[in-house]
Design an enzyme around this catalytic site. Structure first.
Site, PDB file in Angstrom:
ATOM      1  N   TYR A 123     127.343  44.136   4.704  1.00  0.00           N
ATOM      2  CA  TYR A 123     126.305  45.148   4.902  1.00  0.00           C
ATOM      3  C   TYR A 123     126.925  46.438   5.414  1.00  0.00           C
ATOM      4  O   TYR A 123     127.877  46.400   6.203  1.00  0.00           O
ATOM      5  CB  TYR A 123     125.273  44.683   5.938  1.00  0.00           C
ATOM      6  CG  TYR A 123     124.302  43.655   5.416  1.00  0.00           C
ATOM      7  CD1 TYR A 123     123.087  44.037   4.864  1.00  0.00           C
ATOM      8  CD2 TYR A 123     124.597  42.300   5.485  1.00  0.00           C
ATOM      9  CE1 TYR A 123     122.183  43.096   4.399  1.00  0.00           C
ATOM     10  CE2 TYR A 123     123.702  41.344   5.019  1.00  0.00           C
ATOM     11  CZ  TYR A 123     122.496  41.754   4.476  1.00  0.00           C
ATOM     12  OH  TYR A 123     121.610  40.822   4.012  1.00  0.00           O
ATOM     13  N   TYR A 162     127.364  35.651   2.352  1.00  0.00           N
ATOM     14  CA  TYR A 162     128.167  36.066   3.502  1.00  0.00           C
ATOM     15  C   TYR A 162     128.107  35.039   4.624  1.00  0.00           C
ATOM     16  O   TYR A 162     127.154  34.284   4.735  1.00  0.00           O
ATOM     17  CB  TYR A 162     127.743  37.454   3.993  1.00  0.00           C
ATOM     18  CG  TYR A 162     126.305  37.604   4.439  1.00  0.00           C
ATOM     19  CD1 TYR A 162     125.918  37.270   5.733  1.00  0.00           C
ATOM     20  CD2 TYR A 162     125.335  38.112   3.573  1.00  0.00           C
ATOM     21  CE1 TYR A 162     124.600  37.437   6.156  1.00  0.00           C
ATOM     22  CE2 TYR A 162     124.020  38.271   3.989  1.00  0.00           C
ATOM     23  CZ  TYR A 162     123.659  37.934   5.281  1.00  0.00           C
ATOM     24  OH  TYR A 162     122.368  38.087   5.682  1.00  0.00           O
ATOM     25  N   ARG A 200     125.274  32.339   4.236  1.00  0.00           N
ATOM     26  CA  ARG A 200     123.962  32.620   3.652  1.00  0.00           C
ATOM     27  C   ARG A 200     124.072  32.679   2.133  1.00  0.00           C
ATOM     28  O   ARG A 200     124.986  33.316   1.595  1.00  0.00           O
ATOM     29  CB  ARG A 200     123.431  33.999   4.121  1.00  0.00           C
ATOM     30  CG  ARG A 200     123.186  34.211   5.596  1.00  0.00           C
ATOM     31  CD  ARG A 200     121.992  33.455   6.174  1.00  0.00           C
ATOM     32  NE  ARG A 200     120.918  33.033   5.290  1.00  0.00           N
ATOM     33  CZ  ARG A 200     119.883  33.781   4.921  1.00  0.00           C
ATOM     34  NH1 ARG A 200     119.755  35.010   5.346  1.00  0.00           N
ATOM     35  NH2 ARG A 200     118.948  33.302   4.119  1.00  0.00           N
ATOM     36  N   HIS A 243     121.176  37.073  -1.234  1.00  0.00           N
ATOM     37  CA  HIS A 243     119.750  37.402  -1.144  1.00  0.00           C
ATOM     38  C   HIS A 243     119.558  38.899  -1.015  1.00  0.00           C
ATOM     39  O   HIS A 243     120.452  39.631  -0.595  1.00  0.00           O
ATOM     40  CB  HIS A 243     119.110  36.692   0.057  1.00  0.00           C
ATOM     41  CG  HIS A 243     119.752  37.057   1.359  1.00  0.00           C
ATOM     42  ND1 HIS A 243     120.853  36.400   1.854  1.00  0.00           N
ATOM     43  CD2 HIS A 243     119.468  38.037   2.262  1.00  0.00           C
ATOM     44  CE1 HIS A 243     121.217  36.953   3.008  1.00  0.00           C
ATOM     45  NE2 HIS A 243     120.405  37.950   3.279  1.00  0.00           N
ATOM     46  N   HIS A 254     116.789  41.422   0.887  1.00  0.00           N
ATOM     47  CA  HIS A 254     115.660  41.483   1.822  1.00  0.00           C
ATOM     48  C   HIS A 254     114.565  42.373   1.231  1.00  0.00           C
ATOM     49  O   HIS A 254     114.870  43.461   0.720  1.00  0.00           O
ATOM     50  CB  HIS A 254     116.100  42.078   3.161  1.00  0.00           C
ATOM     51  CG  HIS A 254     117.090  41.221   3.899  1.00  0.00           C
ATOM     52  ND1 HIS A 254     116.698  40.307   4.850  1.00  0.00           N
ATOM     53  CD2 HIS A 254     118.431  41.142   3.833  1.00  0.00           C
ATOM     54  CE1 HIS A 254     117.779  39.706   5.339  1.00  0.00           C
ATOM     55  NE2 HIS A 254     118.847  40.192   4.736  1.00  0.00           N
TER      56      HIS A 254
END
Ligand SMILES: [Fe+2]
Lengths: 185, 264
Positions: free
Chosen positions: B132, B171, B181, B184, B186
């Site tokens: 991110y 990640y 995870r 995905h 969000h």
């Protein structure tokens, strides 16, 4: 009825996506009736939650819930955030808690019904929570009347000084600490 | 001084411990189900997701059935709140981001199947390497100077949204040892009523990490979990350009017909 899409946590990384400059400045710039509502968000161990996001929705001073666009106004030339236009009351605020778990909202007192609706998101919270902030001068409504006194007290902001109110949100705790959260079925 | 016993007790939980907890909670949910409707959302109290332990209410929620409730209305957004480029995450920088270019599209509906029109859809995601553009993300994977991973758009008259982006990478995180995870995106959504508010995550079909992830598994009903998985849609793919995914979103919460009348 179609089954709904399930909720998932907002996670830790919403900070560069959802908050926007002026998100807590719901009152039009310089409005003389502006009030400040501020406080902390706490977890079940009494620790402040630095990674939660609060959203606020409310009626205007005239009781209107029509709202208005323009909360996150952007410049079509550069794409940069312009902020609210300083005139319209959009009724919507969005404030991330800071590193101390603190938030502050500057808004106009809602007309009847006299509360601010709050939606709480946080890392660790798998499904958001709704609550309400009632100002001490709000008339008692159906919800407040239905609560036992120690639970009702968690929904009423405490006056700190002129036009400044304190409202903490405790996501977890005993009946006297934990904020009342709402289920709209 | 650290004794060996302390070292053992301080050892972080492994995937096998989390797997055991998740299986146990699935069994409990199945047994509780027994004819009753399965829960549509995750339980807020889901210990395998460690951060939920101190961040879920213990008091029962208070049911509100007030037709005058402010929450049956909601914020409005308009053309000033988004720009045309906001829905294309591959064009927000000078160069093109690395990764697999994709489009994600679908409709936002209420539980009666009616389109949610003119409402704000916001997304954020990791880059193709699973990183991110956020200071708190410590994953030692490369940042991409040409990818921020934030987008927004308004739904059209049919409730449709559309984004162009790149496929995010999976990640690691620190819920337990070797926690990862699934990939995905969000999503944040508004309906006409504030009670319809939804923040969730969209997943990609066939991800091998689904069964290991306590956030995804916090939804104990398999059919409910599968509502978070997009469909690969070859007709949405664009020749020599991008792969297409389709994902429809249904907002929960009381539908308030009278609001739509007042608004639309
Ligand atoms: Fe994420």
């Amino acid at each position: 009825m179609t089954a709904p899409t399930p909720s998932q946590t907002v996670g830790p990384f919403y900070g560069y996506a959802l908050p926007f400059p002026g998100g807590g400045d719901v009152a039009p710039a310089g409005h003389p009736d502006t009030i400040t509502v501020h406080g902390y968000v706490y977890d079940g161990a009494g620790q402040p939650i630095p990674d939660s996001l609060l959203e606020f929705w409310q009626a205007g001073p005239d009781g209107s819930t029509a709202g208005a666009p323009g909360s996150l106004r952007r410049d079509p030339v550069t794409g940069a955030v312009l902020g609210r236009n300083g005139v319209d009351f959009t009724g919507f605020g969005r404030v991330p808690t800071d590193a101390d778990g603190h938030y502050a909202l500057r808004t106009l007192p809602p007309g009847t019904p006299g509360y601010l609706s709050v939606c709480v998101f946080a890392r660790g919270l798998l499904h958001h929570l709704f609550t309400r902030i009632y100002l001490p001068e709000s008339a008692e409504d159906q919800l407040l009347a239905s609560l036992e006194p120690r639970r009702r007290a968690t929904l009423i902001a405490r006056p700190e000084r002129d036009r400044v109110y304190r409202f903490d949100i405790r996501v977890q705790g005993g009946p006297e600490e934990e904020t009342v959260f709402l289920d709209f079925g | 001084m650290t004794t060996s016993i302390e070292r053992v007790s301080a050892a972080p939980l492994g995937q096998a411990d989390i797997d055991r907890e998740m299986a146990e909670l699935r069994r409990t949910a199945d047994a509780a189900g027994n004819g009753a409707p399965a829960p549509l959302h995750p339980s807020r109290d889901y210990p395998p997701y460690r951060s939920s332990v101190l961040r879920h209410p213990k008091q029962p929620l208070v049911v509100v059935r007030d037709p005058e409730a402010v929450e049956l209305t909601g914020p409005v957004f308009g053309v000033t709140d988004v720009t045309d480029l906001d829905s294309d995450l591959t064009r927000q920088h000078v160069g093109e981001p690395l990764g697999e270019r994709i489009t994600v599209t679908g409709r936002v509906l209420d539980r009666q199947g009616r389109p949610v029109r003119g409402q704000l859809v916001e997304i954020w995601q990791a880059n193709a390497s699973g990183r991110y553009a956020h200071q708190r993300d410590q994953h030692p994977a490369p940042l991409d100077p040409n990818f921020t991973g934030v987008g927004r758009c308004l739904t059209d008259d049919e409730g449709r949204y559309h984004f162009t982006t790149i496929k995010p990478g999976p990640y690691p995180w620190r819920n337990h040892l070797n926690a990862w995870r699934p990939a995905h995106i969000h999503f944040s959504l508004f309906g006409t009523a504030f009670t319809q508010r939804l923040v969730t995550q969209m997943y990609f079909p066939g991800d091998p990490l689904f069964s290991f992830d306590p956030i995804y598994q916090s939804i104990t009903d398999e059919r409910a979990r599968e509502r978070l998985i997009a469909t690969y849609d070859h007709d949405q793919s664009s020749p020599e350009w991008s792969l297409g995914y389709r994902w429809d979103i249904v907002l929960d919460g009381p539908a308030a017909t009278w609001i739509e009348e007042g608004r639309s």
